[in-house]
Write a protein that holds these residues in place. Structure first.
Motif, short mmCIF file in Angstrom:
data_model
loop_
_atom_site.label_atom_id
_atom_site.label_comp_id
_atom_site.label_asym_id
_atom_site.label_seq_id
_atom_site.Cartn_x
_atom_site.Cartn_y
_atom_site.Cartn_z
N THR A 137 0.84 -1.20 0.00
CA THR A 137 0.00 0.00 0.00
C THR A 137 0.87 1.25 0.00
N ASP A 138 0.29 2.36 -0.48
CA ASP A 138 1.01 3.63 -0.46
C ASP A 138 1.36 4.03 0.97
N GLU A 139 0.47 3.75 1.90
CA GLU A 139 0.72 4.08 3.31
C GLU A 139 1.91 3.29 3.84
N GLU A 140 2.00 2.02 3.45
CA GLU A 140 3.12 1.20 3.89
C GLU A 140 4.43 1.70 3.29
N LYS A 141 4.38 2.07 2.01
CA LYS A 141 5.59 2.62 1.37
C LYS A 141 6.06 3.88 2.07
N ALA A 142 5.11 4.77 2.42
CA ALA A 142 5.47 6.01 3.10
C ALA A 142 6.03 5.73 4.48
#
Length: 274
Positions: free
Chosen positions: A129-134
């Protein structure tokens, strides 16, 4: 709750984990629903007597000897999708193992015929997820992936019309007979009445004969001989040979034991046929 770090709002340590768990729970629910749908489909095939994963021939004697594949790319499907698509080909007697999505049929210059019902298959993969990447970019560590499973619908090329002639072709039909001498010697030496024909493979204890479909009906030549050996091993249980007890009802211990004997007996000699 958020924390202020270097002037920026950051999620509390437990919040990120909680979001992951919520996402995973959602994906898990979708996967469970799809698994149940696939399981129900396979059970219905069992109840109808269609077992494409243990029946390595085409009972319609129409479809070519191949794995189901995308008719545009030629890429074969895998996993449980093979069972689903083989089952559909056998049930409908389609002459091809080529499949397309609705959009791909349009891309190929044609369309799915009105009223045709598609066959559901599944696609599995993992993503970050984008949240995990961030979070990983800010805090370091290794990104955790989330598994997903989604369904989509395929149509056999036999359900379509107007398709371009340049689609990936089905393999050429098998020759009428491809002799494997050692297997033919085993069949002859058995002394069992051996018959070729029809669209079923079986041994009849009361009449002491074996019958198998002709070679062109099989998806692979070696499967013809594997099936021959399997049925001949059943024949060794006849009273005038080893006098085993045959189970007459599916699901009984005697039936299961006899199938195990035939399966274990065919595996060793069939390895020499390849």
């Amino acid at each position: 709750m958020n924390q202020m770090i270097n002037g920026k709002a950051r999620s509390a340590p437990g919040a990120r984990k909680e979001r992951k768990l919520r996402a995973a729970d959602g994906e898990g629910t979708n996967r469970k629903s799809l698994y149940e749908e696939v399981t129900a489909k396979i059970i219905s095939q069992l109840e109808e007597g269609r077992l494409p994963w243990v029946q390595p021939w085409d009972s319609t004697a129409c479809a070519g000897p191949a794995l189901p594949r995308n008719a545009i790319t030629g890429r074969p499907y895998s996993g449980v999708n093979i069972l689903m698509l083989w089952g559909a080909v056998i049930a409908n007697g389609w002459p091809s193992q080529g499949w397309l999505t609705y959009g791909q049929a349009l891309q190929a210059g044609g369309n799915v015929r009105k009223g045709e019902q598609g066959t559901m298959v599944a696609y599995a993969d993992r993503f970050v997820t984008d949240e995990e990447k961030a979070g990983v970019a800010a805090e370091g560590g290794q990104a955790r992936t989330i598994a997903f499973l989604k369904r989509f619908t395929l149509f056999n090329v036999a359900q379509c019309e107007g398709l371009d002639p340049g689609l990936a072709r089905d393999p050429l039909p098998l020759p009428g007979r491809e002799i494997i001498p050692v297997a033919e010697e085993v069949i002859a030496a058995s002394g069992v009445d051996f018959r070729i024909g029809g669209d079923e493979a079986y041994y009849v204890p009361s009449a002491d004969f074996v019958q198998v479909p002709p070679q062109p009906a099989f998806y692979a030549q070696v499967d013809y001989y594997r099936t021959c050996l399997h049925e001949l091993i059943h024949a060794t249980g006849h009273p005038k040979r080893l006098a085993r007890t045959f189970g007459t009802s599916f699901g009984t211990k005697d039936y299961a034991r006899e199938e195990l004997v035939a399966l274990s007996g065919q595996s060793a000699p069939s390895a020499t046929l390849q």
